[in-house]
Design an enzyme around this catalytic site. Structure first.
Site, PDB file in Angstrom:
ATOM      1  N   SER A  33     -96.673 -32.495-105.635  1.00  0.00           N
ATOM      2  CA  SER A  33     -97.398 -33.703-106.051  1.00  0.00           C
ATOM      3  C   SER A  33     -98.831 -33.393-106.443  1.00  0.00           C
ATOM      4  O   SER A  33     -99.579 -32.819-105.653  1.00  0.00           O
ATOM      5  CB  SER A  33     -97.518 -34.656-104.855  1.00  0.00           C
ATOM      6  OG  SER A  33     -96.624 -35.674-104.930  1.00  0.00           O
ATOM      7  N   HIS A  64     -94.510 -37.199-110.350  1.00  0.00           N
ATOM      8  CA  HIS A  64     -93.611 -36.052-110.466  1.00  0.00           C
ATOM      9  C   HIS A  64     -92.949 -36.103-111.831  1.00  0.00           C
ATOM     10  O   HIS A  64     -92.117 -36.958-112.072  1.00  0.00           O
ATOM     11  CB  HIS A  64     -92.492 -36.116-109.416  1.00  0.00           C
ATOM     12  CG  HIS A  64     -92.970 -36.006-108.017  1.00  0.00           C
ATOM     13  ND1 HIS A  64     -92.929 -34.832-107.309  1.00  0.00           N
ATOM     14  CD2 HIS A  64     -93.493 -36.916-107.187  1.00  0.00           C
ATOM     15  CE1 HIS A  64     -93.415 -35.029-106.100  1.00  0.00           C
ATOM     16  NE2 HIS A  64     -93.768 -36.282-105.994  1.00  0.00           N
ATOM     17  N   HIS A  86     -86.314 -34.751-104.423  1.00  0.00           N
ATOM     18  CA  HIS A  86     -86.574 -35.009-103.005  1.00  0.00           C
ATOM     19  C   HIS A  86     -85.348 -35.633-102.325  1.00  0.00           C
ATOM     20  O   HIS A  86     -84.656 -36.455-102.917  1.00  0.00           O
ATOM     21  CB  HIS A  86     -87.756 -35.975-102.839  1.00  0.00           C
ATOM     22  CG  HIS A  86     -89.066 -35.374-103.212  1.00  0.00           C
ATOM     23  ND1 HIS A  86     -89.572 -35.450-104.490  1.00  0.00           N
ATOM     24  CD2 HIS A  86     -89.969 -34.675-102.480  1.00  0.00           C
ATOM     25  CE1 HIS A  86     -90.748 -34.824-104.517  1.00  0.00           C
ATOM     26  NE2 HIS A  86     -91.009 -34.345-103.324  1.00  0.00           N
ATOM     27  N   TYR A  88     -85.478 -37.828-100.038  1.00  0.00           N
ATOM     28  CA  TYR A  88     -85.687 -39.266 -99.819  1.00  0.00           C
ATOM     29  C   TYR A  88     -85.332 -40.114-101.037  1.00  0.00           C
ATOM     30  O   TYR A  88     -85.277 -41.345-100.957  1.00  0.00           O
ATOM     31  CB  TYR A  88     -87.124 -39.565 -99.357  1.00  0.00           C
ATOM     32  CG  TYR A  88     -88.212 -39.164-100.325  1.00  0.00           C
ATOM     33  CD1 TYR A  88     -88.422 -39.848-101.511  1.00  0.00           C
ATOM     34  CD2 TYR A  88     -89.051 -38.101-100.021  1.00  0.00           C
ATOM     35  CE1 TYR A  88     -89.429 -39.475-102.392  1.00  0.00           C
ATOM     36  CE2 TYR A  88     -90.052 -37.721-100.891  1.00  0.00           C
ATOM     37  CZ  TYR A  88     -90.227 -38.407-102.069  1.00  0.00           C
ATOM     38  OH  TYR A  88     -91.219 -38.027-102.935  1.00  0.00           O
ATOM     39  N   GLU A  89     -85.123 -39.475-102.184  1.00  0.00           N
ATOM     40  CA  GLU A  89     -84.694 -40.246-103.360  1.00  0.00           C
ATOM     41  C   GLU A  89     -83.231 -40.647-103.254  1.00  0.00           C
ATOM     42  O   GLU A  89     -82.748 -41.431-104.066  1.00  0.00           O
ATOM     43  CB  GLU A  89     -84.915 -39.422-104.636  1.00  0.00           C
ATOM     44  CG  GLU A  89     -86.381 -39.179-104.927  1.00  0.00           C
ATOM     45  CD  GLU A  89     -86.566 -38.245-106.116  1.00  0.00           C
ATOM     46  OE1 GLU A  89     -86.465 -38.709-107.253  1.00  0.00           O
ATOM     47  OE2 GLU A  89     -86.779 -37.042-105.884  1.00  0.00           O
ATOM     48  N   ALA A 116     -97.818 -30.941-101.555  1.00  0.00           N
ATOM     49  CA  ALA A 116     -98.907 -31.707-100.944  1.00  0.00           C
ATOM     50  C   ALA A 116     -98.448 -32.006 -99.520  1.00  0.00           C
ATOM     51  O   ALA A 116     -97.282 -32.316 -99.302  1.00  0.00           O
ATOM     52  CB  ALA A 116     -99.114 -33.006-101.709  1.00  0.00           C
ATOM     53  N   MET A 214     -92.643 -33.674 -97.011  1.00  0.00           N
ATOM     54  CA  MET A 214     -91.310 -34.230 -97.269  1.00  0.00           C
ATOM     55  C   MET A 214     -90.467 -33.332 -98.179  1.00  0.00           C
ATOM     56  O   MET A 214     -89.549 -33.807 -98.842  1.00  0.00           O
ATOM     57  CB  MET A 214     -91.449 -35.610 -97.917  1.00  0.00           C
ATOM     58  CG  MET A 214     -92.320 -36.573 -97.135  1.00  0.00           C
ATOM     59  SD  MET A 214     -92.562 -38.111 -98.031  1.00  0.00           S
ATOM     60  CE  MET A 214     -93.869 -38.855 -97.055  1.00  0.00           C
ATOM     61  N   SER A 215     -90.790 -32.049 -98.223  1.00  0.00           N
ATOM     62  CA  SER A 215     -90.060 -31.150 -99.138  1.00  0.00           C
ATOM     63  C   SER A 215     -90.090 -29.733 -98.583  1.00  0.00           C
ATOM     64  O   SER A 215     -90.303 -29.525 -97.395  1.00  0.00           O
ATOM     65  CB  SER A 215     -90.718 -31.178-100.519  1.00  0.00           C
ATOM     66  OG  SER A 215     -92.020 -30.624-100.438  1.00  0.00           O
ATOM     67  N   ASN A 238    -104.543 -34.903 -96.920  1.00  0.00           N
ATOM     68  CA  ASN A 238    -105.037 -35.916 -95.975  1.00  0.00           C
ATOM     69  C   ASN A 238    -104.782 -35.393 -94.565  1.00  0.00           C
ATOM     70  O   ASN A 238    -103.952 -34.507 -94.380  1.00  0.00           O
ATOM     71  CB  ASN A 238    -104.255 -37.233 -96.172  1.00  0.00           C
ATOM     72  CG  ASN A 238    -102.755 -37.016 -96.040  1.00  0.00           C
ATOM     73  OD1 ASN A 238    -102.095 -36.578 -96.992  1.00  0.00           O
ATOM     74  ND2 ASN A 238    -102.212 -37.271 -94.872  1.00  0.00           N
ATOM     75  N   HIS A 250    -100.241 -42.949-101.388  1.00  0.00           N
ATOM     76  CA  HIS A 250     -99.776 -41.933-102.340  1.00  0.00           C
ATOM     77  C   HIS A 250    -100.884 -41.618-103.354  1.00  0.00           C
ATOM     78  O   HIS A 250    -101.012 -40.484-103.816  1.00  0.00           O
ATOM     79  CB  HIS A 250     -98.498 -42.420-103.029  1.00  0.00           C
ATOM     80  CG  HIS A 250     -97.854 -41.391-103.917  1.00  0.00           C
ATOM     81  ND1 HIS A 250     -97.553 -40.107-103.490  1.00  0.00           N
ATOM     82  CD2 HIS A 250     -97.451 -41.446-105.207  1.00  0.00           C
ATOM     83  CE1 HIS A 250     -97.007 -39.431-104.479  1.00  0.00           C
ATOM     84  NE2 HIS A 250     -96.935 -40.215-105.542  1.00  0.00           N
TER      85      HIS A 250
HETATM   86  N1  HPA Z   1     -97.070 -36.786 -94.471  1.00  0.00           N
HETATM   87  C1  HPA Z   1     -95.987 -36.404 -95.166  1.00  0.00           C
HETATM   88  N2  HPA Z   1     -96.044 -35.962 -96.414  1.00  0.00           N
HETATM   89  C2  HPA Z   1     -97.256 -35.886 -96.993  1.00  0.00           C
HETATM   90  C3  HPA Z   1     -98.427 -36.273 -96.326  1.00  0.00           C
HETATM   91  C4  HPA Z   1     -98.327 -36.736 -94.988  1.00  0.00           C
HETATM   92  O1  HPA Z   1     -99.317 -37.084 -94.327  1.00  0.00           O
HETATM   93  N3  HPA Z   1     -99.452 -36.069 -97.194  1.00  0.00           N
HETATM   94  C5  HPA Z   1     -98.910 -35.582 -98.349  1.00  0.00           C
HETATM   95  N4  HPA Z   1     -97.583 -35.473 -98.222  1.00  0.00           N
END
Ligand code: HPA
Length: 278
Positions: A33, A64, A86, A88-89, A116, A214-215, A238, A250
């Site tokens: 991302s 994406h 992903h 989650y999709e 990310a 998440m990947s 973050n 996001h």
């Molecule tokens: N959690 C999960 N996935 C992420 C995060 C997060 O804080 N930041 C960027 N991708």
């Protein structure tokens, strides 16, 4: 020889891509991302959108793009994924790791994974880059569940060194030489798409995680299975939920990826040049 369904699918995708990209890549690069712009810096590019490949799953997340970009970093041939698939999709794990297997089928030897991620380690701050030294993928199903065609890899693959030691050393040297701060740590994959709760973040920290996302970890499992040497970088966009007083968005994640862009690009570019000689 009879091919299993997954082998057949890999061959179909491979044939479709090879008609447009006959070259053999050395490095397969998955761009996370906000990090996809790197692919535009490749020389002599050929682009193949995922939607032009029958039997290929198509990514739907904003930020994406969905395409393979083949090109060169100096003389090193690279196949980059701008946008990954992903879990989650709603895709199966087999879909999620299909591109990893296709790029291996094309001949790539090194898998360079980027993403990310949220920082669990409280020494980290938004914008930091973290090299993956190990991972926890136990919160998502293994992509290797199901029939195991031996042509892809062995049934019970070893995972004692998912991230290749020599590639880690390349990243360390390149970051030191170019004055790019590089953290190191363990990546924990959750399914998403929701960000974690503060209690989940505390759990992941207790388990030894430094970053959460998440990947990536499932891709590294499949990549290790099919014989790549692997390295990975997280862009810490973050602090994970509960570690700062702000709710996560996001947009913030995408912006931090963009801000880290120049350092990220330099590190990836110089590392690929070095890895081309291995
Ligand atoms: N959690 C999960 N996935 C992420 C995060 C997060 O804080 N930041 C960027 N991708």
């Amino acid at each position: 020889m009879n091919l299993t369904a997954i082998e057949d699918r890999i061959e179909q995708c491979y044939d479709a891509i090879q008609a447009k990209i006959p070259q053999q890549p050395k490095v397969a690069l998955t761009l996370g991302s906000g990090l996809g712009d790197f692919a535009y810096d490749l020389a002599d590019k050929t682009i193949v959108p995922y939607r032009e490949i029958n039997a290929f799953p198509v990514s739907t997340v904003s930020g994406h793009r969905g395409q393979f970009v083949f090109g060169y970093v100096e003389d090193v041939p690279v196949i980059a994924m701008q946008g990954r698939i992903h879990y989650y999709e709603g895709y199966s794990m087999e879909d999620v790791v299909l591109p990893i297997r296709i790029m291996r089928r094309m001949g790539a030897e090194i898998l360079f994974l980027t993403n990310a991620a949220g920082g669990l380690n409280t020494d980290f701050k938004a914008g930091d880059l973290m090299m993956l030294t190990d991972q926890i993928s136990s919160f998502v199903p293994s992509p290797l569940i199901g029939t195991n065609p031996e042509t892809l890899g062995t049934r019970f693959p070893d995972m004692s060194e998912i991230y290749d030691r020599e590639l880690q050393q390349v990243l360390r040297c390149v970051s030191a030489e170019n004055d790019i701060a590089l953290r190191e740590g363990v990546y924990v994959q959750f399914s998403g798409p929701n960000y974690e709760s503060p209690a989940e973040v505390r759990m992941a920290k207790l388990l030894g995680g430094d970053a959460v996302g998440m990947s990536t970890a499932c891709e590294a499992v499949a990549g290790n299975h099919c014989g790549y040497r692997i390295c990975g970088i997280s862009c810490i966009t973050n602090l994970a939920s509960g570690l700062s007083d702000k709710p996560l968005s996001h947009e913030e994640v995408k912006q931090a990826g963009i801000d880290a862009g120049p350092r990220f690009k330099k590190l990836v570019r110089e590392s690929i040049i070095r890895m081309g000689k291995l």
